[in-house]
Design an enzyme around this catalytic site. Structure first.
Site, PDB file in Angstrom:
ATOM      1  N   CYS A  11       0.827  -1.201   0.000  1.00 13.75           N
ATOM      2  CA  CYS A  11       0.000   0.000   0.000  1.00 13.75           C
ATOM      3  C   CYS A  11       0.866   1.259   0.000  1.00 13.75           C
ATOM      4  O   CYS A  11       1.990   1.251   0.484  1.00 13.75           O
ATOM      5  CB  CYS A  11      -0.863   0.038   1.247  1.00 13.75           C
ATOM      6  SG  CYS A  11      -1.902  -1.382   1.472  1.00 13.75           S
ATOM      7  N   ARG A  40       5.157   0.237  -6.474  1.00 11.77           N
ATOM      8  CA  ARG A  40       5.221  -0.567  -5.249  1.00 11.77           C
ATOM      9  C   ARG A  40       4.265  -1.758  -5.293  1.00 11.77           C
ATOM     10  O   ARG A  40       4.386  -2.670  -4.489  1.00 11.77           O
ATOM     11  CB  ARG A  40       4.858   0.310  -4.043  1.00 11.77           C
ATOM     12  CG  ARG A  40       5.868   1.392  -3.759  1.00 11.77           C
ATOM     13  CD  ARG A  40       5.313   2.384  -2.779  1.00 11.77           C
ATOM     14  NE  ARG A  40       5.022   1.785  -1.507  1.00 11.77           N
ATOM     15  CZ  ARG A  40       5.823   1.828  -0.443  1.00 11.77           C
ATOM     16  NH1 ARG A  40       6.965   2.444  -0.536  1.00 11.77           N
ATOM     17  NH2 ARG A  40       5.486   1.270   0.688  1.00 11.77           N
ATOM     18  N   TRP A  72      -3.171  -2.543  -1.467  1.00 19.40           N
ATOM     19  CA  TRP A  72      -2.752  -3.908  -1.817  1.00 19.40           C
ATOM     20  C   TRP A  72      -3.500  -4.787  -0.840  1.00 19.40           C
ATOM     21  O   TRP A  72      -3.169  -4.830   0.342  1.00 19.40           O
ATOM     22  CB  TRP A  72      -1.236  -4.012  -1.659  1.00 19.40           C
ATOM     23  CG  TRP A  72      -0.616  -5.226  -2.251  1.00 19.40           C
ATOM     24  CD1 TRP A  72      -0.301  -5.419  -3.575  1.00 19.40           C
ATOM     25  CD2 TRP A  72      -0.188  -6.401  -1.564  1.00 19.40           C
ATOM     26  NE1 TRP A  72       0.289  -6.650  -3.737  1.00 19.40           N
ATOM     27  CE2 TRP A  72       0.369  -7.284  -2.526  1.00 19.40           C
ATOM     28  CE3 TRP A  72      -0.218  -6.826  -0.237  1.00 19.40           C
ATOM     29  CZ2 TRP A  72       0.886  -8.529  -2.210  1.00 19.40           C
ATOM     30  CZ3 TRP A  72       0.297  -8.075   0.084  1.00 19.40           C
ATOM     31  CH2 TRP A  72       0.845  -8.906  -0.894  1.00 19.40           C
ATOM     32  N   ASN A  83      -1.682   2.152   5.867  1.00 18.50           N
ATOM     33  CA  ASN A  83      -0.840   1.037   5.388  1.00 18.50           C
ATOM     34  C   ASN A  83      -0.571   0.128   6.580  1.00 18.50           C
ATOM     35  O   ASN A  83      -0.381   0.625   7.685  1.00 18.50           O
ATOM     36  CB  ASN A  83       0.523   1.538   4.902  1.00 18.50           C
ATOM     37  CG  ASN A  83       0.419   2.308   3.608  1.00 18.50           C
ATOM     38  OD1 ASN A  83      -0.642   2.387   3.003  1.00 18.50           O
ATOM     39  ND2 ASN A  83       1.534   2.877   3.190  1.00 18.50           N
ATOM     40  N   GLY A  84      -0.478  -1.162   6.317  1.00 21.18           N
ATOM     41  CA  GLY A  84      -0.148  -2.088   7.408  1.00 21.18           C
ATOM     42  C   GLY A  84      -1.344  -2.936   7.776  1.00 21.18           C
ATOM     43  O   GLY A  84      -2.316  -3.029   7.015  1.00 21.18           O
ATOM     44  N   GLU A  86      19.047 -16.641  -8.227  1.00 22.14           N
ATOM     45  CA  GLU A  86      18.586 -15.312  -8.611  1.00 22.14           C
ATOM     46  C   GLU A  86      18.018 -15.324 -10.038  1.00 22.14           C
ATOM     47  O   GLU A  86      16.993 -14.700 -10.308  1.00 22.14           O
ATOM     48  CB  GLU A  86      19.745 -14.308  -8.467  1.00 22.14           C
ATOM     49  CG  GLU A  86      19.463 -12.880  -8.861  1.00 22.14           C
ATOM     50  CD  GLU A  86      18.326 -12.215  -8.073  1.00 22.14           C
ATOM     51  OE1 GLU A  86      17.818 -12.790  -7.097  1.00 22.14           O
ATOM     52  OE2 GLU A  86      17.932 -11.112  -8.490  1.00 22.14           O
ATOM     53  N   LYS A 135      14.198 -14.264 -10.910  1.00 22.54           N
ATOM     54  CA  LYS A 135      13.881 -13.194 -11.861  1.00 22.54           C
ATOM     55  C   LYS A 135      12.895 -13.687 -12.899  1.00 22.54           C
ATOM     56  O   LYS A 135      11.915 -13.027 -13.221  1.00 22.54           O
ATOM     57  CB  LYS A 135      15.140 -12.688 -12.587  1.00 22.54           C
ATOM     58  CG  LYS A 135      16.088 -11.835 -11.803  1.00 22.54           C
ATOM     59  CD  LYS A 135      15.596 -10.435 -11.515  1.00 22.54           C
ATOM     60  CE  LYS A 135      14.851 -10.386 -10.216  1.00 22.54           C
ATOM     61  NZ  LYS A 135      15.603 -10.191  -8.989  1.00 22.54           N
ATOM     62  N   GLU A 152       9.260 -14.398 -11.405  1.00 18.62           N
ATOM     63  CA  GLU A 152       8.449 -13.308 -10.854  1.00 18.62           C
ATOM     64  C   GLU A 152       7.869 -12.377 -11.911  1.00 18.62           C
ATOM     65  O   GLU A 152       6.835 -11.775 -11.686  1.00 18.62           O
ATOM     66  CB  GLU A 152       9.219 -12.512  -9.790  1.00 18.62           C
ATOM     67  CG  GLU A 152      10.366 -11.694 -10.291  1.00 18.62           C
ATOM     68  CD  GLU A 152      11.074 -10.943  -9.165  1.00 18.62           C
ATOM     69  OE1 GLU A 152      10.394 -10.436  -8.271  1.00 18.62           O
ATOM     70  OE2 GLU A 152      12.297 -10.871  -9.200  1.00 18.62           O
ATOM     71  N   HIS A 186      20.047 -35.439  -7.385  1.00 20.37           N
ATOM     72  CA  HIS A 186      19.369 -35.915  -6.168  1.00 20.37           C
ATOM     73  C   HIS A 186      17.854 -35.720  -6.240  1.00 20.37           C
ATOM     74  O   HIS A 186      17.197 -35.670  -5.211  1.00 20.37           O
ATOM     75  CB  HIS A 186      19.962 -35.219  -4.942  1.00 20.37           C
ATOM     76  CG  HIS A 186      21.419 -35.514  -4.796  1.00 20.37           C
ATOM     77  ND1 HIS A 186      21.891 -36.629  -4.148  1.00 20.37           N
ATOM     78  CD2 HIS A 186      22.510 -34.855  -5.272  1.00 20.37           C
ATOM     79  CE1 HIS A 186      23.217 -36.645  -4.208  1.00 20.37           C
ATOM     80  NE2 HIS A 186      23.618 -35.573  -4.890  1.00 20.37           N
ATOM     81  N   LYS A 224       6.676  -4.008  -4.442  1.00 22.35           N
ATOM     82  CA  LYS A 224       8.094  -3.664  -4.423  1.00 22.35           C
ATOM     83  C   LYS A 224       8.665  -3.760  -3.013  1.00 22.35           C
ATOM     84  O   LYS A 224       9.780  -4.189  -2.815  1.00 22.35           O
ATOM     85  CB  LYS A 224       8.285  -2.250  -4.981  1.00 22.35           C
ATOM     86  CG  LYS A 224       9.725  -1.774  -4.999  1.00 22.35           C
ATOM     87  CD  LYS A 224      10.561  -2.584  -5.959  1.00 22.35           C
ATOM     88  CE  LYS A 224      12.022  -2.195  -5.957  1.00 22.35           C
ATOM     89  NZ  LYS A 224      12.856  -3.286  -6.487  1.00 22.35           N
TER      90      LYS A 224
HETATM   91  C1  F6R Z   1      12.922  -9.855  -6.272  1.00 23.03           C
HETATM   92  C2  F6R Z   1      12.747  -8.867  -5.236  1.00 23.03           C
HETATM   93  C3  F6R Z   1      12.446  -9.336  -3.857  1.00 23.03           C
HETATM   94  C4  F6R Z   1      13.191  -8.475  -2.826  1.00 23.03           C
HETATM   95  C5  F6R Z   1      12.748  -8.833  -1.401  1.00 23.03           C
HETATM   96  C6  F6R Z   1      13.507  -8.029  -0.365  1.00 23.03           C
HETATM   97  O1  F6R Z   1      13.218  -9.254  -7.488  1.00 23.03           O
HETATM   98  O2  F6R Z   1      12.821  -7.706  -5.465  1.00 23.03           O
HETATM   99  O3  F6R Z   1      12.739 -10.685  -3.694  1.00 23.03           O
HETATM  100  O4  F6R Z   1      14.563  -8.675  -2.997  1.00 23.03           O
HETATM  101  O5  F6R Z   1      11.378  -8.582  -1.266  1.00 23.03           O
HETATM  102  O6  F6R Z   1      13.320  -6.670  -0.551  1.00 23.03           O
HETATM  103  P1  F6R Z   1      14.281  -5.590   0.082  1.00 23.03           P
HETATM  104  O7  F6R Z   1      15.612  -5.746  -0.585  1.00 23.03           O
HETATM  105  O8  F6R Z   1      13.654  -4.264  -0.204  1.00 23.03           O
HETATM  106  O9  F6R Z   1      14.374  -5.903   1.538  1.00 23.03           O
END
Ligand code: F6R
Length: 609
Positions: A2, A27, A75, A101-102, A482, A486, A489, A505, A604
């Site tokens: 949010c 976000r 959100w 928010n929250g 990673e 990527k 997601e 395994h 985000k």
């Molecule tokens: C993936 C991504 C998330 C963040 C995770 C931690 O692309 O962005 O996996 O890495 O939510 O977020 P931060 O770094 O803001 O603590």
């Protein structure tokens, strides 16, 4: 997650609030709403979907001329994505209007209590309960009613609230959720993210937990919810407007992948003393002795940040010879971890607001650990909660899929491990060699980026495939994780990352004809082992895409497609090998027609656990 924007000043609030909401779109959200104080009450509009939908609905509406207002991107947590559940929420009389928010954890009990006092509820949200609670406790002073209400709630919140009874007052408060106040001349812009503030002013301060701010056009008062005055620390926001705009790119993720060379040059600038073979990290100097004597390091974070921490484990053990562990913050916080003397906990976070990472850090501090932060967002909660730390300096990251923050985190971890390594057992020569390698990284990433078209073509070949594997060994095992994260997601393709040797395994059962198997197969200590793993995949019909070192003739006999990276010392290689994987994920999402910067269900900054 949010987002909140609030404004009190002299110009019309509507446009400014909508523009602020647009800046928060990255976000992640599912609906949006706005409330503006008018002469005859509060004008409110809400819409499901994009801020553009809200904007469309506002076009035909009368009112909304006032210069005090609050707005929100939601959100969904409590209740479905509907207009009724959208913020702002009011009490039954429409006297109090609030965005939040929250999560209010005890909202059900509050609703029951309020129900007995005659309040009724239109939505399923915890926020509406809070608006009604403020109304119930209102006795002529919005700030006092807000404080009284917040004392009753458990959970995390950032709120902005207005009242028809005090049409020139905006009250905001926080516990857990981020909230900043931008200080202009005769005006204030409040937002949960600095990106909604920088277009108006660079002067801002962050509210601390349990802090409340009462704003009028010509006054500001910051206090705790227990009514103790607080002096806010006004700082200069570093982000420039151009940093949060697309500037000729189609997507933020694309922009952020391509700006990695420039971003990393900024990360390294002024922190390397090449002649002396030393790393200069001002943020660690006060605690250097404690760090040098550290007996154990624990890296913690979530998602991409955790993957960077896993690379950090290799670097700290290799360069600084400090036993290092990595753990998901969400697990660490509830595990009752053993934190012995000499333990240093390092929280890694782009946003500096991730709820689990913050809680893990608090847990570690309570148990006596020295708390370090590797954070991008200046002034964020995590950066303010640590004993020492290093900023990434890669600029605001807007794309939901983290890219330049990852390479920034790995670059900072490299510098930190060299900083400690030189103070422990590492020779000047070795440190100088690694420093030289590190300084060469931005130019080498540029060379990888020049292959973008070829990477797109390889991605296109496999775009119909629903399952991919990513494999690597040693320091490139986290790179494989990673790469898989990527891809899944933003393209919604199922992908699994693993250490290459783990395949036998179990996951080998997944290999079918044509399954794309991405191997990080750069030159390094385990190169021949990786070739053996590749052979196992090809023997079962898998299609091998290798990320390999330029000039490697042998790999051509083993891989179906090759993405080249320049030669680099192995411990630093993830800084290059991750880049083709970022581009593959970007192109896969694009080719599948997805909204790259707003992937489904993702936010985000994850500010709830
Ligand atoms: C993936 C991504 C998330 C963040 C995770 C931690 O692309 O962005 O996996 O890495 O939510 O977020 P931060 O770094 O803001 O603590």
């Amino acid at each position: 997650m949010c987002g909140i924007v609030g404004y009190i000043g002299t110009v019309s609030a509507k446009g400014l609030l909508v523009e602020g909401l647009k800046r928060l779109e990255y976000r992640g959200y599912d609906s949006a709403g706005i409330a503006v104080m008018g002469d005859k009450g509060i004008d409110i509009e809400r819409a499901v979907g994009r801020v553009a939908n809200l904007e469309g609905k506002l076009e035909g509406r009368k009112g909304f001329g006032g210069s005090l207002g609050i707005a929100h991107t939601r959100w969904a947590t409590h209740g479905a994505v509907t207009e009724t559940n959208c913020h702002p929420h009011t009490d039954n009389a429409g006297k109090i209007c609030l965005v939040h928010n929250g999560i209010i954890e005890n909202y059900a009990a509050i609703r029951t209590w309020l129900g007995k006092r005659g309040h009724t509820f239109n939505s399923e949200t915890d926020t509406e309960a809070l608006a009604c609670l403020v109304a119930e406790l209102y006795d002529g002073d919005l700030e006092a009613a807000g404080n009284a209400a917040l004392k009753e709630v458990t959970g995390a919140y950032a709120i902005a609230v207005i009242s028809t009874e005090e049409p020139d007052v905006l009250v905001c408060a926080r516990k857990g959720g981020p909230l900043m106040v931008g200080v202009g001349s005769g005006e204030y812009v409040v937002a949960s993210d600095p990106s909604a503030i920088v277009a108006h002013t660079n002067r801002a301060f962050a509210l601390d937990d349990y802090n409340v701010v009462r704003l009028t056009r010509d006054s500001i008062r910051t206090s705790t919810i227990h009514n103790k005055d607080v002096t806010p620390k006004v700082m200069m926001l570093e982000a420039q407007l151009e940093e949060i705009e697309l500037g000729g790119f189609d997507h933020y993720m694309q922009k952020e992948i391509f700006e990695q060379p420039r971003a990393l040059r900024t990360t390294l600038r002024g922190r390397i003393d090449r002649d002396e073979g030393r790393i200069v990290l001002g943020g660690l100097l006060n605690n250097a002795k404690e760090l040098v004597r550290a007996r154990k390091l624990i890296m913690t974070g979530q998602g991409t940040a955790l993957h960077a921490g896993m690379i950090g484990e290799y670097l700290f053990e290799d360069f600084a010879k400090i036993p290092t562990e990595v753990e998901y913050a969400s697990e660490f916080r509830y595990r009752n971890p053993i934190v012995e003397e000499g333990t240093v906990v390092c929280a890694i976070s782009q946003s500096g607001e991730t709820a689990d990472t913050l809680a893990a850090l608090d847990e570690a501090k309570d148990k006596g650990a020295l708390a370090l932060g590797i954070v991008n967002s200046v002034g964020s909660t995590i950066s303010r909660s640590t004993d020492a730390g290093v900023y990434l300096r890669v600029g605001p990251e807007i794309g939901v899929a983290s890219t330049k923050a990852f390479t920034g985190q790995v670059a900072v971890l490299t510098m930190m491990s060299l900083f400690l390594g030189r103070r422990r057992l590492m020779s000047v020569e070795k440190c100088k060699q690694m420093i030289g390698e590190l300084e060469g990284v931005p130019d080498k990433i540029e060379l990888v980026l020049q292959q973008a078209d070829q990477i797109k073509a390889v991605t296109e070949k496999h775009i119909e495939k629903e399952n991919w594997l990513f494999m690597g060994r040693g320091v490139n095992y986290p790179t494989a994780l990673e790469g898989a994260l990527k891809l899944k997601e933003i393209s919604y393709i199922h992908a699994e990352g693993m250490p290459a040797a783990e395949m036998k395994h179990g996951p080998i059962a997944l290999i079918t004809d044509g399954l794309p198997a991405v191997f990080i197969a750069n030159q390094g200590a385990q190169y021949t082992k990786v070739l053996a793993n590749i052979a196992e995949v090809r023997a079962r019909g898998g299609h091998v895409i290798a990320v390999a070192t330029e000039g490697d003739a042998e790999i051509k006999d083993h891989a179906d497609d090759i993405l080249w990276v320049p030669e680099i010392a192995e411990p630093l290689s993830p800084l290059l090998t991750v880049v083709p994987l970022q581009l593959m994920a970007y192109y896969a999402a694009l080719l599948r027609g997805h909204d790259v910067d707003k992937p489904r269900n993702l936010a985000k900054s994850v500010t709830v656990e």
